[in-house]
Write an enzyme that holds these catalytic residues in place. Structure first.
Site, PDB file in Angstrom:
ATOM      1  N   CYS A 393      10.371  -2.783  -0.477  1.00 49.01           N
ATOM      2  CA  CYS A 393       9.481  -3.647   0.298  1.00 49.01           C
ATOM      3  C   CYS A 393      10.306  -4.667   1.096  1.00 49.01           C
ATOM      4  O   CYS A 393      10.918  -4.300   2.083  1.00 49.01           O
ATOM      5  CB  CYS A 393       8.432  -4.297  -0.606  1.00 49.01           C
ATOM      6  N   HIS A 519       6.103  -0.049  -3.392  1.00 51.46           N
ATOM      7  CA  HIS A 519       6.661  -0.540  -4.659  1.00 51.46           C
ATOM      8  C   HIS A 519       6.715   0.609  -5.666  1.00 51.46           C
ATOM      9  O   HIS A 519       5.838   0.728  -6.529  1.00 51.46           O
ATOM     10  CB  HIS A 519       5.793  -1.676  -5.216  1.00 51.46           C
ATOM     11  N   GLU A 521       8.364   0.936  -8.211  1.00 56.33           N
ATOM     12  CA  GLU A 521       8.567   0.508  -9.611  1.00 56.33           C
ATOM     13  C   GLU A 521       7.281   0.547 -10.436  1.00 56.33           C
ATOM     14  O   GLU A 521       7.344   0.584 -11.660  1.00 56.33           O
ATOM     15  CB  GLU A 521       9.194  -0.893  -9.668  1.00 56.33           C
TER      16      GLU A 521
HETATM   17  N1  GLN Z   1       7.076 -10.499   2.481  1.00 56.99           N
HETATM   18  C1  GLN Z   1       7.095  -9.130   2.911  1.00 56.99           C
HETATM   19  C2  GLN Z   1       5.769  -8.699   3.488  1.00 56.99           C
HETATM   20  O1  GLN Z   1       4.766  -9.333   3.258  1.00 56.99           O
HETATM   21  C3  GLN Z   1       7.479  -8.206   1.775  1.00 56.99           C
HETATM   22  C4  GLN Z   1       6.482  -8.216   0.660  1.00 56.99           C
HETATM   23  C5  GLN Z   1       7.002  -7.602  -0.596  1.00 56.99           C
HETATM   24  O2  GLN Z   1       8.195  -7.427  -0.770  1.00 56.99           O
HETATM   25  N2  GLN Z   1       6.115  -7.269  -1.492  1.00 56.99           N
HETATM   26  O3  GLN Z   1       5.702  -7.734   4.180  1.00 56.99           O
END
Ligand code: GLN
Length: 561
Positions: A393, A519, A521
């Site tokens: 992300c 994500h 994970e």
């Molecule tokens: N802050 C970034 C976004 O909103 C990444 C978010 C995250 O890593 N979950 O796109």
């Protein structure tokens, strides 16, 4: 009757309520999850939920540095990290319904009051709040589970927990005595000066629970040494439970050992007895879990993985990332030591040499500006020194920014989350990319499908070209730059099915340099490591083969397994 489910394996859905006393952080979530695994190993269909006594509607608005990670479900629920333990242990996908907070309960009751649902009535904690809590639990029981395990957050005696305790007390009356089991988790401390384990905190905590009308059926005692029979007898006598309902939950060498410890102590047997579940028609098969435990304890090599993030002083902030790294390690026979490295300290205090000591790097998700330049620096070091890198992300976004700055000559490149005035917004809000001005509700949450390019690194890892992963972010790769990136050597190897959103990036010429907007994970399981983490760990193992002995900073090393 509402609980009747027809002709399933068990005629009635059964409910187990897990409360905690004496102290927080005793491992209620892991105890509940372990019980879930044991019941599942008896062929029962299990689901789980957490009742959280805080006023936030969900943990999505809390600081992960304080509260720990926000666990995202397939349906986009932003939930408590204990749901991660549940999913990893019982291996069932849960939904938003599996996490209820006081905030949700009150908002619902107040919305109903405004709608006139209670017209003419005084709306009160009892029965309106308690009914709403019971209804949430009851609804979970209508989805086909044989057993619903409900963990109550907080500690008995807390002010906030009272409506939950009252609701679960009433629940046994509603659902029937044989359909509800109360498990209470307490602490039995060892006092070094007197050389004894003490039962008094357990007695007090059970008294507190009884003062709310609940007599526990089973007491699980956390301690650093096993409880003697004498001590069990004492707790049994004073807390009025049979001796075999006093379960000794001694500190385990790894969290994956806990189900086995609980089985050896007879936790699942006692729960089944209380719920009148016939043990003979539900024999246990623990072989799959025993295989997990065997792998956990038969690692033959060791790998050092650096997690470079913003909230590393609170490793719970990246709980699922840590577990995913470990799962992948187990699969290749490697004990993975995780070094939690504070992004803000890269590359000044944590310099290139230090980072080169690592076998692999993960830059996890995050929000806001703090530490982002350090993550970009880490991505650069990983790229230039052939260190395996997995960007999750925000970790993918920084790898994109880094590549733009140092490989595409876009010196000012940034994400518009950090710099709104950048001349090269390589990461931007979807709305900005499409010149839309309404930015409300822009968070992309929950499972989204992605199509992977045939022949890409990620397609090779997943072994398929159609995948689904969970998301939680606002910003995206800016598709306007895609051609420039691909010409420069960073491929957009997976996109949303309509091709508009870039889901995966990679540098095929690097040993392992992969980013995902999702994500992964949240979908790793102890016996089924996630392909991206497995890819990272295999690349890390290859790197480790020729490495020098490590310089280790004990302060940053993760001692937990
Ligand atoms: N802050 C970034 C976004 O909103 C990444 C978010 C995250 O890593 N979950 O796109």
């Amino acid at each position: 009757m509402l609980w009747f489910r027809g002709y399933g394996r068990l005629r009635m859905t059964k409910f187990v309520f897990v409360t905690g006393g004496v102290s927080s952080s005793l491992g209620k979530g892991l105890t509940a999850s372990s019980l879930g695994r044991l019941l599942k190993s008896r062929g029962l269909k299990v689901t789980m939920c957490k009742l959280d006594p805080y006023l936030n509607v969900d943990p999505g608005t809390m600081n992960p540095g304080e509260h720990g990670e926000v666990y995202v479900t397939d349906d986009g629920g932003e939930t408590d990290l204990d749901l991660g333990h549940y999913e990893r242990f019982i291996d069932e996908s849960l939904s938003k319904m599996s996490n209820t907070t006081t905030g949700q309960i009150y908002s619902n009751v107040i919305a109903k009051e405004r709608r006139g649902d209670y017209l003419g009535k005084t709306v009160q904690v009892i029965p309106h709040i308690t009914d709403e809590i019971k209804e949430r639990v009851r609804r979970l029981g209508t989805l086909g589970a044989d057993v619903v395990i409900v963990e109550i957050g907080g500690t008995v005696g807390d002010i906030e927990i009272v409506p939950f305790i009252e609701s679960i007390r009433q629940f046994r009356r509603d659902a029937g005595r044989d359909n509800v089991c109360y498990v209470h988790l307490t602490l039995v401390p060892y006092l070094a000066p007197s050389g004894e384990q003490k039962t008094k905190p357990t007695q007090h905590s059970v008294t507190e629970l009884r003062s709310r009308g609940i007599q526990p059926d089973i007491i699980v005692c956390r301690s650093d040494q096993p409880l003697s029979d004498g001590l069990k007898r004492k707790i049994s006598l004073l807390c009025d439970v049979p001796m075999n309902a006093v379960i000794s939950a001694v500190d385990a060498p790894s969290i994956y050992d806990i189900p086995i410890t609980m089985y050896n102590e007879g936790l699942d047997t006692m729960v089944c007895n209380t719920l009148r579940i016939d043990l003979d028609s539900h024999p246990i098969d623990l072989s799959a879990w025993q295989e997990v435990v065997r792998r956990v304890h038969s690692t033959t090599k060791s790998l050092r993985i650096g997690v470079i993030g913003k909230y590393v002083t609170m490793p719970d902030a990246y709980l699922s990332v840590g577990e995913s790294i470990r799962h992948a390690g187990f699969a290749v026979g490697a004990k993975t030591t995780i070094e939690w490295l504070e992004a803000e300290r890269v590359p000044t205090e944590i310099d290139v040499e230090r980072i080169r000591q690592l076998d692999g790097i993960v830059v996890p998700g995050g929000f806001g500006e703090r530490g982002v330049e350090g993550m970009i620096a880490a991505a650069r070091i990983a790229r230039e020194h052939d260190i395996p890198y997995l960007g999750i992300c925000l970790g993918m976004q920084v790898m994109v920014v880094e590549f733009a700055r140092h490989c595409l000559g876009l010196g000012d490149a940034h994400s518009t989350e950090i710099s709104i005035s950048t001349s090269a917004p390589v990461i931007a809000l979807m709305a900005e990319q499409m010149d839309v001005t309404d930015l409300g509700g822009t968070m992309r949450l929950g499972a989204c499908p992605a199509m992977l390019d045939e022949g890409s690194v990620v397609a090779g890892l997943y072994g398929t070209t159609v995948v689904s992963e969970r998301h939680r972010h606002r910003y995206e790769f800016n598709a306007r730059y895609r051609e420039q990136f691909e010409a420069g050597g960073m491929m957009c190897s997976g996109t949303s099915p309509d091709g508009r959103l870039v889901e995966f990036t990679e540098i095929p010429s690097h040993p392992f340099f992969v980013g995902t907007q999702a994500h992964p994970e949240f979908k790793s399981r102890p016996d089924r490591p996630h392909p991206l983490f497995l890819g990272l760990i295999k690349a890390a193992a290859a790197r480790a083969e020729g490495r020098e002995p490590h310089i280790i900073d004990p302060e940053t090393v993760d001692a937990t397994l």
